[in-house]
Write a protein that holds these residues in place. Structure first.
Motif, PDB file in Angstrom:
ATOM      1  N   PRO A   1     -72.492  -6.916  15.274  1.00 32.67           N
ATOM      2  CA  PRO A   1     -72.515  -5.544  14.757  1.00 32.67           C
ATOM      3  C   PRO A   1     -73.810  -4.813  15.098  1.00 32.67           C
ATOM      4  O   PRO A   1     -74.878  -5.418  15.189  1.00 32.67           O
ATOM      5  CB  PRO A   1     -72.380  -5.720  13.245  1.00 32.67           C
ATOM      6  N   THR A   2     -73.685  -3.515  15.262  1.00 28.66           N
ATOM      7  CA  THR A   2     -74.830  -2.629  15.459  1.00 28.66           C
ATOM      8  C   THR A   2     -74.660  -1.451  14.510  1.00 28.66           C
ATOM      9  O   THR A   2     -73.563  -1.205  14.009  1.00 28.66           O
ATOM     10  CB  THR A   2     -74.916  -2.151  16.919  1.00 28.66           C
ATOM     11  N   ARG A   3     -75.760  -0.740  14.261  1.00 28.06           N
ATOM     12  CA  ARG A   3     -75.697   0.411  13.356  1.00 28.06           C
ATOM     13  C   ARG A   3     -76.918   1.285  13.607  1.00 28.06           C
ATOM     14  O   ARG A   3     -77.866   0.874  14.272  1.00 28.06           O
ATOM     15  CB  ARG A   3     -75.699  -0.047  11.895  1.00 28.06           C
TER      16      ARG A   3
ATOM     17  N   GLY B   1     -71.096   3.536   9.986  1.00 26.69           N
ATOM     18  CA  GLY B   1     -71.540   2.262   9.436  1.00 26.69           C
ATOM     19  C   GLY B   1     -71.699   1.229  10.536  1.00 26.69           C
ATOM     20  O   GLY B   1     -72.071   1.554  11.667  1.00 26.69           O
ATOM     21  N   ASP B   2     -71.420  -0.028  10.234  1.00 22.39           N
ATOM     22  CA  ASP B   2     -71.530  -1.096  11.221  1.00 22.39           C
ATOM     23  C   ASP B   2     -70.469  -0.936  12.310  1.00 22.39           C
ATOM     24  O   ASP B   2     -69.315  -0.613  12.029  1.00 22.39           O
ATOM     25  CB  ASP B   2     -71.369  -2.458  10.560  1.00 22.39           C
TER      26      ASP B   2
ATOM     27  N   ASP C   1     -69.005  -2.841  16.025  1.00 23.92           N
ATOM     28  CA  ASP C   1     -69.047  -3.981  16.950  1.00 23.92           C
ATOM     29  C   ASP C   1     -68.294  -3.593  18.221  1.00 23.92           C
ATOM     30  O   ASP C   1     -67.077  -3.452  18.202  1.00 23.92           O
ATOM     31  CB  ASP C   1     -68.424  -5.217  16.317  1.00 23.92           C
TER      32      ASP C   1
ATOM     33  N   ASP D   1     -80.174   2.996  11.849  1.00 23.18           N
ATOM     34  CA  ASP D   1     -80.967   2.872  10.632  1.00 23.18           C
ATOM     35  C   ASP D   1     -81.208   4.262  10.040  1.00 23.18           C
ATOM     36  O   ASP D   1     -80.643   5.261  10.511  1.00 23.18           O
ATOM     37  CB  ASP D   1     -82.280   2.118  10.901  1.00 23.18           C
TER      38      ASP D   1
END
Length: 434
Positions: free
Chosen positions: A396-398, A386-387, A389, A400
């Motif tokens: 936050p990054t994730r 999920g998210d 950091d 897609d």
């Protein structure tokens, strides 16, 4: 079900899927918690297989440790070694149980060598946690075929997401998104760096430049005819007057560059000779901290920085001198596990290797939450993240739905290497790349 894992000082939220995959070549291990009452508790068994022996996880790093790119490869390996030393010694390994061993394999940046090395080591290795260069990634994937073995991408090209085996670095926006994000942010109200049309793009042919070109097309697809100009060049190009003359004739106000640092040096020098001063936005991959001194020649770094006054960088590295939680941890780890001064160790390639390792650590921790550290289990875990950091300031990054990192970006300006370790200083707020 969500589980929070303490890593990089900040908390990562990992989304755990309700389904599991069937593992191949598996064994089971289990551990028993010490009794605190008259009843003992046994933890559920963990599936393990290839690449895990005596609870030690073995990963491969296929990097150029000799040849013309050896300085890059060795810096990336040092980033890996520092990060995994932290995991093993401070966190007790993955899940506090499984230490990680990284086996360095010298590709000398040769595809045949990379394929041969992987073939010779694949029976003892869980995954490939580091590669450098798209040709090397391609060679390793060719050996792997359709097996569920994860491989860290050798470049941050969004196009690599089409391979189900590839893991892209979650700390850095892809080349595609760096360019697209800069175009969009430059057209916003009161931008940090304006992207005034007509817009131009000069890009190095191949996976890297092609990804930048895809981002440029994506961000400018609704521009009127004549407001965008593109020019590709081979990796061996040393003369850019023709392409820059084309940009000047078209009235290009903002020029994007996606190439090597050697090409960027020649482009900036040629712009000066032509008396042509567009706003120039380049990927950080195109930049090197030695550029100002090389451009300045006898005038030194100050003269070079004058020539770079209209140059901005995207896909920027966070300031090593910063006090964000992620950078503080990196510097603490460096002090613990490397006796050299930061100037002798830390460069963008070190940061790339360090964050490749951190990304892989997340995947391994997520696999452990489902009790499956086999190749299949680790492969499936990547798609459940999920998210995240990392604590470097971008938030936050994730991944897609296409397994492409969604990472905020920031513009930087070239500065003296004495002022900033990476030779660039972030300016303004972070902007979205999507």
């Amino acid at each position: 079900m969500n589980r929070r894992i303490g890593i990089l000082v900040v908390m990562f939220t990992l989304v755990v899927a309700a389904c599991t995959t069937e593992a191949e070549e598996t064994t089971t291990t289990s551990s028993t918690a010490p009794p605190t009452t008259t009843t003992s508790t046994t933890t559920p068994p963990i599936l393990t297989g290839v690449g895990i022996t005596d609870d030690t996880i073995t990963l491969a790093a296929l990097l150029p440790l000799s040849g013309t790119l050896q300085s890059f490869g060795r810096s990336m390996l040092e980033g890996h070694e520092v990060y995994w030393a932290y995991v093993n010694e401070v966190l007790g390994g993955v899940g506090g149980v499984y230490p990680v061993r990284v086996v360095p394999l010298d590709t000398a940046y040769d595809e045949d060598t990379a394929g041969t090395l992987w073939a010779a080591n694949q029976d003892d290795t869980l995954a490939v946690s580091s590669t450098l260069g798209s040709p090397i990634t391609d060679a390793v994937l060719g050996e792997i075929g359709d097996r569920s073995i994860l491989v860290a991408a050798g470049s941050q090209a969004a196009s690599w997401s089409s391979s189900p085996q590839v893991v892209l670095n979650l700390a850095i926006p892809t080349f595609r998104d760096q360019i697209a994000g800069a175009v969009v942010a430059g057209g916003a109200e009161d931008p940090v760096v304006a992207a005034d049309p007509p817009l131009g793009l000069m890009f190095q042919e191949g996976v890297y430049g092609g990804d930048c070109a895809a981002g440029f097309r994506q961000a400018t697809e609704r521009y009127p005819p004549g407001e965008t100009v593109t020019a590709g060049h081979p990796t061996t190009a040393t003369e850019f007057a023709g392409d820059l003359g084309l940009m000047q004739e078209a009235g290009v106000e903002t020029l994007f560059v996606c190439s090597s640092s050697q090409a960027l040096l020649r482009i900036v020098a040629t712009l000066d000779l032509l008396g042509y001063r567009p706003t120039l936005v380049a990927t950080s991959q195109s930049y090197d901290a030695s550029l100002p001194a090389a451009l300045g020649d006898e005038g030194g770094e100050p003269a070079g920085l004058e020539l770079l006054a209209d140059v901005y960088l995207v896909g920027s590295w966070p300031a090593f001198e910063g006090e964000t939680p992620g950078m503080k941890l990196l510097k603490d780890n460096l002090a613990r596990y490397d006796t050299r001064l930061p100037g002798q160790v830390v460069d963008p390639w070190f940061f790339l290797g360090y964050t490749q390792a951190a990304t892989f650590h997340l995947v391994l921790e997520e696999a452990l939450t489902e009790g499956d550290l086999t190749r299949d289990g680790v492969w499936a875990a990547r798609d459940r993240l999920g998210d995240v950091d990392f604590g470097f300031g971008s938030g936050p990054t994730r991944y897609d739905a296409d397994r492409i990192p969604v990472v905020n970006d920031v513009f930087s300006v070239p500065v003296s290497a004495d002022e900033a370790q990476f030779g660039m200083l972030p300016i303004g707020p972070y902007h979205s790349t999507r």
